[in-house]
Scaffold this motif. Structure first.
Motif, PDB file in Angstrom:
ATOM      1  N   ILE A 356       8.263   5.864  11.052  1.00 48.00           N
ATOM      2  CA  ILE A 356       7.335   7.119  10.946  1.00 48.00           C
ATOM      3  C   ILE A 356       7.690   7.953  11.918  1.00 48.00           C
ATOM      4  O   ILE A 356       7.780   9.065  11.768  1.00 48.00           O
ATOM      5  CB  ILE A 356       6.032   6.661  10.809  1.00 48.00           C
ATOM      6  N   VAL A 357       7.577   7.440  13.186  1.00 46.04           N
ATOM      7  CA  VAL A 357       8.051   8.432  14.277  1.00 46.04           C
ATOM      8  C   VAL A 357       9.490   9.198  14.180  1.00 46.04           C
ATOM      9  O   VAL A 357       9.524  10.304  14.779  1.00 46.04           O
ATOM     10  CB  VAL A 357       7.911   7.624  15.626  1.00 46.04           C
ATOM     11  N   ALA A 358      10.369   8.222  13.839  1.00 43.13           N
ATOM     12  CA  ALA A 358      11.947   8.894  13.786  1.00 43.13           C
ATOM     13  C   ALA A 358      11.877   9.982  12.576  1.00 43.13           C
ATOM     14  O   ALA A 358      12.420  10.996  12.869  1.00 43.13           O
ATOM     15  CB  ALA A 358      12.759   7.808  13.340  1.00 43.13           C
ATOM     16  N   ALA A 359      11.143   9.723  11.436  1.00 43.42           N
ATOM     17  CA  ALA A 359      11.248  10.718  10.460  1.00 43.42           C
ATOM     18  C   ALA A 359      10.639  11.893  10.704  1.00 43.42           C
ATOM     19  O   ALA A 359      10.928  12.929  10.371  1.00 43.42           O
ATOM     20  CB  ALA A 359      10.370  10.207   9.173  1.00 43.42           C
ATOM     21  N   LEU A 409      -7.719   1.564  10.835  1.00 42.77           N
ATOM     22  CA  LEU A 409      -6.448   1.535  10.413  1.00 42.77           C
ATOM     23  C   LEU A 409      -5.589   1.056  11.196  1.00 42.77           C
ATOM     24  O   LEU A 409      -5.723   0.513  12.357  1.00 42.77           O
ATOM     25  CB  LEU A 409      -6.124   3.082  10.083  1.00 42.77           C
ATOM     26  N   SER A 410      -4.346   0.495  10.551  1.00 48.42           N
ATOM     27  CA  SER A 410      -3.174  -0.250  11.074  1.00 48.42           C
ATOM     28  C   SER A 410      -2.536   0.566  12.179  1.00 48.42           C
ATOM     29  O   SER A 410      -2.825   2.006  12.117  1.00 48.42           O
ATOM     30  CB  SER A 410      -2.283  -0.750   9.959  1.00 48.42           C
ATOM     31  N   VAL A 411      -1.950   0.303  13.116  1.00 47.14           N
ATOM     32  CA  VAL A 411      -1.216   0.804  13.944  1.00 47.14           C
ATOM     33  C   VAL A 411      -0.175   2.076  13.230  1.00 47.14           C
ATOM     34  O   VAL A 411      -0.183   3.100  13.580  1.00 47.14           O
ATOM     35  CB  VAL A 411      -0.145   0.058  14.999  1.00 47.14           C
ATOM     36  N   PRO A 412       0.665   1.481  12.149  1.00 39.62           N
ATOM     37  CA  PRO A 412       1.312   2.478  11.752  1.00 39.62           C
ATOM     38  C   PRO A 412       0.617   3.802  11.020  1.00 39.62           C
ATOM     39  O   PRO A 412       1.263   4.939  11.064  1.00 39.62           O
ATOM     40  CB  PRO A 412       2.160   1.574  10.479  1.00 39.62           C
ATOM     41  N   ALA A 413      -0.454   3.313  10.417  1.00 38.16           N
ATOM     42  CA  ALA A 413      -1.410   4.284   9.773  1.00 38.16           C
ATOM     43  C   ALA A 413      -1.919   5.266  10.886  1.00 38.16           C
ATOM     44  O   ALA A 413      -2.094   6.412  10.641  1.00 38.16           O
ATOM     45  CB  ALA A 413      -2.692   3.553   8.977  1.00 38.16           C
ATOM     46  N   TYR A 415      -0.447   6.419  13.512  1.00 37.87           N
ATOM     47  CA  TYR A 415       0.935   7.084  13.857  1.00 37.87           C
ATOM     48  C   TYR A 415       0.833   8.212  12.748  1.00 37.87           C
ATOM     49  O   TYR A 415       1.302   9.472  13.046  1.00 37.87           O
ATOM     50  CB  TYR A 415       2.167   6.492  13.929  1.00 37.87           C
ATOM     51  N   ILE A 416       0.685   7.741  11.608  1.00 37.49           N
ATOM     52  CA  ILE A 416       0.748   8.840  10.599  1.00 37.49           C
ATOM     53  C   ILE A 416      -0.283   9.982  10.645  1.00 37.49           C
ATOM     54  O   ILE A 416      -0.229  11.295  10.441  1.00 37.49           O
ATOM     55  CB  ILE A 416       0.529   8.180   9.140  1.00 37.49           C
ATOM     56  N   PRO A 420      -0.243  15.507  11.224  1.00 35.39           N
ATOM     57  CA  PRO A 420      -0.739  17.033  10.889  1.00 35.39           C
ATOM     58  C   PRO A 420      -0.816  18.070  12.108  1.00 35.39           C
ATOM     59  O   PRO A 420      -0.632  19.133  11.696  1.00 35.39           O
ATOM     60  CB  PRO A 420      -2.091  16.693  10.112  1.00 35.39           C
ATOM     61  N   GLU A 421      -1.147  17.413  13.107  1.00 33.77           N
ATOM     62  CA  GLU A 421      -0.970  18.284  14.326  1.00 33.77           C
ATOM     63  C   GLU A 421       0.361  18.882  14.676  1.00 33.77           C
ATOM     64  O   GLU A 421       0.438  20.237  14.803  1.00 33.77           O
ATOM     65  CB  GLU A 421      -1.331  17.552  15.556  1.00 33.77           C
TER      66      GLU A 421
END
Length: 444
Positions: A356-359, A409-413, A415-416, A420-421
């Motif tokens: 997620i972070v790399a994308a 929520l989960s950790v990946p969620a 990060y998502i 928006p910021e």
């Protein structure tokens, strides 16, 4: 545009090499600490989060000073460059003193704000009380490195950093695991290695000043000549940058607080993801610093059209490099994550978060170079402050708190929920760039 290419190579390449080696050695350090388990990773990560706030305040001060230094360098006014550096050191040393008190005298109370895990806090205290002494050395070195890069002497901080980082990594190996005659000290050993390397780095910068072979000079006499009118003029530009970095670092601390409340596994995941994500940002330091020098020096000479064309070119280069870096992180993440001594749950969670972070890396790097490099080079620090802080505290922080603490929520969620910021900053930042209202000469 030969001058553009030459400056870009002279500034961006040494800084990028330095950042790449720095991130690589930091990853090795992180892996060494990772061998001690999730508690060690979490405890060091929390202390480094506090240090991160100081680093960003110092970065803000150096960036604010860099606006003036770059434009003074455009007209080769070395006397006012020295004056700018000295006055900014008053600010960074004041901040360092505050953080020394926090890290040395009240580390337990500070770390309990982030984690309720007694073992994490206890281990963090042993690390914090040692690294507290690094804050003064770090603040001085950071300002000196920034000034040298701005006057196109980027190779000097690169060499100094490589020496310091090498000592830190070698010291970690000896003192964390107890190699040969050295005692096995765990996280305390990592702290001692960090303190030693920062002190040597400080001495090397003093040696550079003593030789007086660069445009960056500081004399004892200049420290005794505090000019309140010059300071007020400088702080009018620099104070929004310092406030920006401080408020942004507090926002990052809130993010860490949310992850800490989710659990020790989440703290360890964030520390791993942040270390790997930093590989993508190795280019930001080089391109961002190049933007300040290239664009700022042209603004200092009132070459406004050339400054705008150079800024557009730097942003295009940023988009290409960040896209390639994000792809490389995704491809290499599965290999890197295997070196951590963590369970399968943390490993899977970290992998998803890294993707997620790399994308999102191209968006984040475009924002970083545009806001920190381009817009600030023209002294547009107040607008950058308003944009960064409003997007973080009105969009990012509320969404992360809702996701992590309210909806669980989960950790990946989570990060998502941070994305928006960045999208908001990209849209508004692009409008500001195209308006050209940021293009000013601030040294007259």
């Amino acid at each position: 545009m030969n001058t553009f290419r030459q400056k870009l190579l002279n500034i961006a390449v040494p800084i990028t090499i330095q950042n790449l080696i720095s991130v690589g050695l930091n990853l090795v350090d992180n892996l060494m600490i990772g061998q001690l388990g999730a508690v060690a990773i979490a405890s060091v990560g929390l202390v480094n989060q506090v240090m991160f706030i100081l680093m960003l305040v110092t970065f803000g001060a150096a960036s604010g000073a860099g606006v003036f230094i770059s434009q003074y360098w455009g007209v080769k006014d070395t006397k006012n460059i020295e004056k700018t550096i000295v006055h900014m050191l008053f600010v960074t040393f004041s901040a360092a003193f505050i953080f020394f008190v926090i890290l040395f005298f009240i580390p337990g109370q500070t770390l309990r704000l982030f984690s309720k895990d007694a073992s994490v806090v206890s281990m963090g205290i042993s690390y914090s009380t040692i690294v507290a002494f690094t804050v003064f050395f770090t603040s001085f070195s950071f300002v000196m490195a920034s000034a040298l890069r701005t006057v196109e002497k980027a190779k000097i901080p690169m060499y100094i950093s490589l020496v310091a980082l090498g000592i830190n990594t070698f010291g970690n190996y000896l003192l964390i695991f107890g190699v040969g005659p050295f005692p096995k000290l765990g996280v305390a050993g990592a702290a001692i290695a960090t303190l030693t390397s920062r002190f040597i780095e400080f001495l090397l910068y003093l040696f550079v000043l003593y030789r007086k072979k660069t445009p960056v000079k500081i004399s004892l006499r200049s420290f005794l000549k505090f000019d309140r009118f010059f300071f007020a003029k400088m702080m009018k530009i620099a104070s929004p940058v310092i406030a920006n970095e401080f408020m942004w670092s507090l926002g990052m601390a809130v993010y860490s607080l949310v992850f800490a409340r989710v659990g020790t596994a989440a703290i360890a995941t964030r520390n791993i993801v942040s270390t790997i994500e930093s590989f993508g940002f190795v280019f930001f330091g080089g391109i961002g610093s190049a933007a300040v020098v290239i664009v700022g020096s042209e603004l200092g000479k009132k070459n406004f059209e050339l400054a705008f064309k150079s800024a557009k070119r730097l942003l295009r280069i940023t988009l290409i490099i960040s896209s390639l870096a994000g792809l490389a992180i995704i491809l290499l993440s599965r290999i890197i994550i295997r070196f951590y001594n963590i369970d399968d749950f943390i490993r899977t969670t970290a992998l998803l978060s890294i993707i997620i972070v790399a994308a999102a890396l191209p968006i984040k790097m475009l924002n970083a170079v545009n806001l920190v490099g381009v817009l600030r080079s023209g002294g547009d620090t107040r607008m950058v402050f308003l944009l960064e802080i409003s997007s973080l505290w009105l969009i990012g922080v509320p969404l992360v708190i809702l996701g992590g603490l309210i909806f669980k929520l989960s950790v990946p969620a989570i990060y998502i929920m941070m994305l928006p910021e960045e999208l908001f900053k990209l849209f508004v930042g692009n409008l500001r760039f195209r308006s050209r209202k940021w293009m000013r000469n601030v040294i007259e």
